[in-house]
Design a protein around this motif. Sequence first.
Motif, PDB file in Angstrom:
ATOM      1  N   GLU A  10       0.827  -1.203   0.000  1.00 29.14           N
ATOM      2  CA  GLU A  10       0.000   0.000   0.000  1.00 29.14           C
ATOM      3  C   GLU A  10       0.864   1.257   0.000  1.00 29.14           C
ATOM      4  OE1 GLU A  10      -3.502   2.112  -0.162  1.00 29.14           O
ATOM      5  OE2 GLU A  10      -3.189  -0.063  -0.319  1.00 29.14           O
ATOM      6  N   ALA A  11       1.979   1.212   0.755  1.00 30.07           N
ATOM      7  CA  ALA A  11       2.885   2.361   0.765  1.00 30.07           C
ATOM      8  C   ALA A  11       3.529   2.579  -0.588  1.00 30.07           C
ATOM      9  CB  ALA A  11       3.947   2.161   1.842  1.00 30.07           C
ATOM     10  N   LYS A  36       2.192   1.775  -3.491  1.00 35.71           N
ATOM     11  CA  LYS A  36       1.162   2.343  -4.362  1.00 35.71           C
ATOM     12  C   LYS A  36       0.988   3.840  -4.097  1.00 35.71           C
ATOM     13  CE  LYS A  36      -1.614  -1.869  -4.914  1.00 35.71           C
ATOM     14  NZ  LYS A  36      -2.938  -2.503  -4.656  1.00 35.71           N
ATOM     15  N   GLN A  37       0.941   4.208  -2.815  1.00 39.06           N
ATOM     16  CA  GLN A  37       0.786   5.623  -2.487  1.00 39.06           C
ATOM     17  C   GLN A  37       1.987   6.433  -2.951  1.00 39.06           C
ATOM     18  OE1 GLN A  37      -1.861   7.100  -1.309  1.00 39.06           O
ATOM     19  NE2 GLN A  37      -3.038   5.207  -0.999  1.00 39.06           N
ATOM     20  N   LYS A  77       1.671   6.915  -6.673  1.00 35.76           N
ATOM     21  CA  LYS A  77       0.668   7.929  -6.975  1.00 35.76           C
ATOM     22  C   LYS A  77       1.194   9.328  -6.667  1.00 35.76           C
ATOM     23  CE  LYS A  77      -3.445   5.068  -6.216  1.00 35.76           C
ATOM     24  NZ  LYS A  77      -4.670   4.884  -5.389  1.00 35.76           N
ATOM     25  N   GLU A  78       1.890   9.467  -5.541  1.00 37.59           N
ATOM     26  CA  GLU A  78       2.447  10.766  -5.177  1.00 37.59           C
ATOM     27  C   GLU A  78       3.490  11.215  -6.190  1.00 37.59           C
ATOM     28  OE1 GLU A  78       2.741  14.178  -2.793  1.00 37.59           O
ATOM     29  OE2 GLU A  78       1.273  12.528  -2.801  1.00 37.59           O
TER      30      GLU A  78
END
Length: 877
Positions: free
Chosen positions: A255-256, A258-259, A262-263
């Motif tokens: 999840e990190a 992916k974030q 995205k960032e």
Amino acid sequence: MDASEQNESEVNQIDNDDVIQEEDETEKEEGEDLTEDAEALKAELAKIVVHPPSYEVSPMEEFDQAEFSPSYKDNLPKENLVLQYAENFRRQMVQLYRDRKPLFLNPVNECGVEKFVCTTIRPTLLEFKELYNWDGAAEFVADYLNIEPLKPEYELPKRLISPATVLKRQKGNCFEYSTLLCSMLIGAGYDAYVISGYATKETCLADESRDICPLLKKKEEVKEEAKKKEMKKYTVKPPRDLRSKFELKQDAKREAEKQAEKEKQRKEEEERIAELEKPPPDPYFGLRIHAWVLVLSGKREVPENFFIEPFTGLSHPMDSPNYLGMESVWNNVNYWVNMQDCSEGVKGLSFDLGDPTVWEYMFPNNDKPLLKIPDAEDDLNDMDDEEKTATSGRTRENTRMSMDNEEHEVEKYLDMPPSWVDALKLSHRDFQMRCPHGKKTKVYKRAKLEKFAHYLMKDGLISRLSVYEDRELTDLMKVHEYYAHRSDKLNQRLTNHRTGQVCENFDPGRPRCLKEHQFKSSAPGPENERVMMFYNEARVDGLQKREETQTEMTEEYSNRDDFLYYKYVEFGKRAKKFGPQETSSANKGRPINKMIQKFNRNRNKPANEDIAELIFHVAEDKIHLSYHTEDVRIAASAREFLKPPNWDEKGAVLTFNPEMHQTFQVDPTLPMNKQVELYEMLMELLKAEEKCRNEVRDSQNEVRNILDDRTKEEAASELDISVYDTERNEKAKKHRRELERQQLEEKMRKQEMDIDYLAPFLAKIGNPEKLSKQQAFSLKEECLADLKQRLIDKANLIQARFEKESQELEKKQAWYQQNQVSMGKEDEEEYLTYCKEAIFRIHILDLRLTRHKEQAPHKYMQLEQKLRNDERLSEFF
């Protein structure tokens, strides 16, 4: 030397080298003989003519010197002394710092007289409360004036117009903007200064097309830290987490990632858009002269220093990239020169004006505290008593001598003379106009802001913000409109052109206390999707919100005596009827299937008797009750009633049997209700259902009435005008004119009463002091005969005019009969117009003659009565 000075020196050096090289080559070419081919080439090249661009400088606006006071045209001796002092200061600065740009010290004013810039500031506190705070004053100056850019943009202006004249002409350059704003801020108690420096091209030209509109910037939300729950000693422990910690770590890692991806994509997209929107390179970067305002902390509870851009009225931090350098700072007391390096713009500059190492002040009486120098008394702590006594004696003697010297030095100090500018004046009408000609448009990044003066637009519009999807401002997304002084109390309207949603906000004071109205522009009528918010404190029923769709309606209440806080209604479809539709069917409303009411806890009743939810199943002829839960229980009691078959018949006797009632009682020890009690409860519920149904119908009618009122209000668009606004209030104008007319009539009446009607006749007989009886009778007869003759003459005059108009009309009619066949349409229209006007004049003359005939005998009798009552004739009659 800052970046601007270094760039300019390099450019000047390159230009000089090119000129010298061209002159050397020209001298060599003039000494050589050209061949025929060279001559032909020279002739061919001579046909190519270029015209170098010329920088046209518009002539200075000339002012009528007769309009200005003597302080504008001449200088006082003290002002001349200050100008000499400033000139000496300028020479010293040029001698010591030859690479610096010239300082802005003594430009000419509108009368062509040199004035020191500090004396051009006129601290003034205007009478409008909106101008007491810095943001209101800055916004007013930005809206009230039109921008005149500096020409050329890399040179200081030769003239600085006074703030009073700037207010009158409503335009000025950045120095005039800043001087006016600084005068208002100092008058309001701020520690404000004018800054002369350098800025970016967008700042100097007030180009905000790459900036976000201030109305669209979201306020920073203060995040409240979640309070950790305190674990009590005897609380139940949470269940053990049996999930795999490794899997949880792997899921969190994915999840990190992916974030982070995205960032990263978001930042790359922002950088790409920022690169595309980056302004083109400016050839005069670092050379464009600009002026803005500095506000220091301390006074008026200002917590920190900040800049104010006068063209936009917005505040900027002290490290703003819009400002590239700073030359000098001044207010109405002193003048400071910046001695700090501005190679990184204004970032990191110190604004301690009392520090002579970074700021060179002009006048010795610097009002800023200087660096603290330790006193000699600090060294006394390390001395013996005898040494302290001797040293303290010498210190007092030196202090006395220094005080005497300071007194002589203070007398030699030159302080600032008073401002030569007239007092700043602003009328209430000009303040309400706010903008030149009442309108001003600003273009921002994907937005356009239009401002209008109060009462300029018929619908009360004072501001309109249009938001677009593209930078070319062609794809409109939404429009935010602001209103003022409307009779319907409308203050805002937000229209979303993508979804068709409209949101209107209202001030308190409407008849039905409407606060907010949301609806779709495609379906503005009743029985459609809408949300209405109300001022519940001003309503008797405490209604706070009403949400409606085609099949449902929800209402929320607050602070009601019956503890009702929620109402839900479910509507059914109307039955289709064939044949002519009744006119009253539309007003009957939609059929109701179900109604739900929810109540707050009433501590005066037991929980098993306090109704929490009441559901009327209208379509199923059922009523369901749910009671509040007791503090020691986890479930609540409930009841359900079936309506009698003839419940809707008027005057019918309703029957009740145990099968019509079902109950769930949490506490089995409580006694069961008797049949009589259940019957009375059912009767009360039937009345409550009827009351709820009537309230629903009233709510539907209220929605229709509100919509009808809004339609009429939008068509009328009336504005409220204060009774104190005598210029715009027509009722007050009419009342004032009526009073003036009455006063004028009273004055004329008194003048008529003061007229001596016997004066001309007494003059004929020599104005005797006492009249005889024969003279009195003769005066009376002559006066009455004169009035009679004048009344007859007036009647004859009216009759003569009447006959003249009649004859001319008859001639015109005879001419029309003769030329009727050959006349055109325009001639006929002209003839008809003449006939109407002639008949109107004849009618008026006829009325005047009739009225004169009626009033003449009364006037004759009034004069006869006045003569009988006159003091000079009364003894003979």
